[in-house]
Design a protein around this motif. Structure first.
Motif, mmCIF file in Angstrom:
data_model
loop_
_atom_site.group_PDB
_atom_site.id
_atom_site.type_symbol
_atom_site.label_atom_id
_atom_site.label_comp_id
_atom_site.label_asym_id
_atom_site.label_seq_id
_atom_site.Cartn_x
_atom_site.Cartn_y
_atom_site.Cartn_z
ATOM 1 N N TYR A 74 1.163 -1.160 -0.044
ATOM 2 C CA TYR A 74 0.099 0.275 0.254
ATOM 3 C C TYR A 74 0.798 1.171 -0.345
ATOM 4 O O TYR A 74 0.424 2.653 -0.166
ATOM 5 C CB TYR A 74 -0.655 0.015 1.343
ATOM 6 C CG TYR A 74 -1.900 0.780 0.891
ATOM 7 C CD1 TYR A 74 -3.054 1.091 0.150
ATOM 8 C CD2 TYR A 74 -2.111 2.023 1.915
ATOM 9 C CE1 TYR A 74 -3.923 1.798 0.155
ATOM 10 C CE2 TYR A 74 -3.092 3.011 2.136
ATOM 11 C CZ TYR A 74 -4.225 2.961 1.460
ATOM 12 O OH TYR A 74 -5.862 3.740 1.328
ATOM 13 N N THR A 131 0.536 4.665 -2.112
ATOM 14 C CA THR A 131 -0.667 5.142 -2.709
ATOM 15 C C THR A 131 -1.039 6.458 -2.569
ATOM 16 O O THR A 131 -0.630 7.181 -1.773
ATOM 17 C CB THR A 131 -1.765 4.362 -1.989
ATOM 18 O OG1 THR A 131 -1.026 2.559 -2.189
ATOM 19 C CG2 THR A 131 -3.195 5.206 -2.506
ATOM 20 N N GLU A 137 -15.487 4.277 1.677
ATOM 21 C CA GLU A 137 -15.444 3.224 0.626
ATOM 22 C C GLU A 137 -14.130 1.860 0.696
ATOM 23 O O GLU A 137 -13.631 1.452 1.327
ATOM 24 C CB GLU A 137 -13.982 3.862 -0.728
ATOM 25 C CG GLU A 137 -14.877 5.181 -0.416
ATOM 26 C CD GLU A 137 -14.227 6.028 -2.116
ATOM 27 O OE1 GLU A 137 -13.167 5.485 -2.331
ATOM 28 O OE2 GLU A 137 -14.752 6.373 -2.839
ATOM 29 N N ASP A 176 -11.497 -0.649 0.573
ATOM 30 C CA ASP A 176 -10.180 -0.820 -0.499
ATOM 31 C C ASP A 176 -10.219 -1.695 0.531
ATOM 32 O O ASP A 176 -9.321 -2.596 0.518
ATOM 33 C CB ASP A 176 -9.889 0.534 0.301
ATOM 34 C CG ASP A 176 -9.561 0.169 1.118
ATOM 35 O OD1 ASP A 176 -9.757 0.292 2.104
ATOM 36 O OD2 ASP A 176 -7.929 1.340 1.264
#
Length: 516
Positions: free
Chosen positions: A161, A164, A195, A197
């Motif tokens: 990650y 990002t 959201e 993810d």
């Protein structure tokens, strides 16, 4: 109090072994062992006991026990106090948690400020946040050329990650970037901006990293358990974020640390105040009882005016009530006097007092009282102006008359009392000698303790609160002096004190001022 604490009526407890109050067999065994010591005359203190109420609920108990002895040392009973310390232990646990958090904060400060390596600093900060919050995953992002970029991440699902870019206004984290406000979402499924993810996430906390009112980054932690995070963790992560931001941008460290320490001092003071309950209750009771007692005394005075209309039995009732109310009034007066002494400011900066004048006034005040007992009072007092001391005049006078009054009270009729005031090189000594019954050796060590009175056939009729000598001791020691005491049973006693004289130059100046 027993009924409120355990739920049993008093009669239900009578005849039971004390171990029926314990919740655990080990505690019962320990309680029996300690009570066997109590029966032998030892004082006991039992902590860490789970006490059992009638409704089968438990509480943390602290048990104190003492044997009550007669004057000749025989045990005539026992006093046992059981306190519910559940709340106190909870406060202690809370304090320990806060101390642990402070220790972690200190370690974070040391680690973050000991390196200029941005990768190492951010990884350490993220590890601390995830570990202390119990999170399953998390990440830390820093502002890079007006974009928020993830620098480090933790958790299997967050691998890869790093790097990002986070979009302002998008999702809960994007909302933070826009508003610069921390986010605590207990159930992300109920947040319309969330959201998904990562699979299985239920709660999250996101905290901004601020420096000089500027957003320089953010830290986010997540968990699959929606009950894992609470308000305390949320608050703590905000403090941790302040440390991280300060280390990364050299700002806000001192302010945040001082705030946290202030909270700990307040908590520590709160626990310490629990130990002052006894003193506070005495003071409150003294003030609150004074008003109704005055009303009682007023009505008794009115009854006294109509005594002729009462029968002999009722007149005796009024007399006994007057004696009881007078005794209560003396007790309250002594307690409040002791409180004033303890609150008194440093007496060494007080007025210059002529102790010889105060002693002469005290003798004059109590001459008539001595004559009523056919007692002879002799005195050898230094001249006025030669025994000057620093202090509070009302308090010193109270000490003087207390000792003179005691000598008259405890010296038999036709006895002799000798009052002396002498000046040395650096101190002045005041003594009151009587030829009363004296103090038994076994009582002398306890004599100046509060509420302590020596009981004997000869003095059982003498009224007193047991606070007088304790008050004198407090007054003299607060003025930098020492108590003088010597007693021989069947011969008599010497009570007095020694106080420092004012410095010679002040002494001389005072004499010159009086002469002029």
């Amino acid at each position: 109090a027993f009924t409120r604490t355990f739920g049993y009526a008093s009669r239900e407890a009578l005849g039971h072994d004390v171990s029926f109050l314990c919740a655990k067999p080990d505690d019962c065994q320990r309680l029996r062992q300690e009570f066997s010591k109590l029966v032998g005359g030892e004082s006991i203190l039992i902590t860490g006991t789970q006490c059992l109420r009638k409704d089968e609920s438990n509480f943390d108990g602290e048990i104190v026990g003492v044997a009550v002895q007669t004057d000749d040392g025989k045990i005539k009973g026992y006093i046992v106090i059981i306190r519910d310390v559940t709340r106190r232990k909870a406060l202690e646990a809370e304090m320990q948690d806060n101390f642990s958090q402070l220790a972690v904060l200190q370690q974070v400060d040391i680690e973050l400020n000991s390196t200029l390596d941005l990768t190492r600093a951010t990884m350490f900060a993220l590890n601390a946040a995830v570990r202390l919050s119990g999170a399953d995953s998390g990440f830390i992002a820093l502002k890079d050329h007006e974009q928020m970029v993830v620098q480090q991440s933790i958790g299997t699902e967050r691998e890869g990650y790093s790097g990002t870019r986070l979009v302002p206004g998008r999702g809960i984290v994007g909302r933070l970037i826009t508003r610069h406000q921390p986010e605590f979402v207990r159930n992300v499924q109920l947040d319309e901006d969330y959201e998904a993810d990562l699979p299985g996430i239920r709660s999250m906390i996101a905290v901004p990293l601020m420096s000089q009112d500027n957003l320089i980054g953010l830290i986010c932690v997540e968990t699959a358990d929606k009950m894992r995070f609470d308000r305390e963790i949320f608050d703590f992560l905000q403090v941790l974020a302040g440390r991280i931001a300060a280390a990364l941008d050299n700002a806000r460290l001192h302010h945040d640390l001082q705030d946290r320490l202030a909270e700990e001092r307040a908590l520590s003071a709160r626990i310490s105040n629990l130990e002052q309950i006894k003193t506070d209750m005495i003071r409150i009771a003294s003030h609150d009882i004074r008003n109704p007692l005055s009303i009682v005394q007023g009505y008794l005075s009115m009854l006294r005016m109509d005594m002729a209309q009462l029968n002999p039995e009722h007149r005796q009732f009024v007399t006994e009530m007057e004696k009881a109310s007078d005794r209560m009034d003396r007790i309250l007066t002594d307690i409040l006097s002791l409180e004033r002494i303890e609150q008194m400011a440093d007496p060494s900066s007080g007025d210059v007092i002529d102790l010889a004048m105060l002693v002469q006034q005290g003798l004059a005040q109590y001459q008539s009282k001595a004559r009523t007992k056919s007692q002879r009072i002799s005195g050898a007092i230094t001249r006025q102006g030669e025994a000057l001391i620093h202090g509070e005049e009302t308090q010193i006078y109270e000490a003087v008359i207390n000792l003179i009054s005691n000598a008259i009270k405890y010296t038999p009729e036709q006895g002799h009392i000798d009052v002396r005031l002498s000046v040395g090189d650096e101190a002045v000594s005041f003594t009151v000698t009587d030829n009363g019954e004296g103090i038994p050796l076994e009582h002398q060590a306890e004599l100046f303790k509060p509420f302590y009175r020596v009981r004997s056939v000869e003095n059982n009729h003498i009224e007193g609160t047991g606070l007088g000598l304790h008050i004198v001791k407090n007054i003299i020691e607060r003025h930098g002096g020492t108590i003088i005491f010597q007693s021989t049973p069947s011969v008599g006693s010497i009570f007095g004190f020694r106080l420092p004289l004012v410095p010679s130059q002040i002494h001389q100046q005072t004499i010159e001022d009086e002469a002029s």
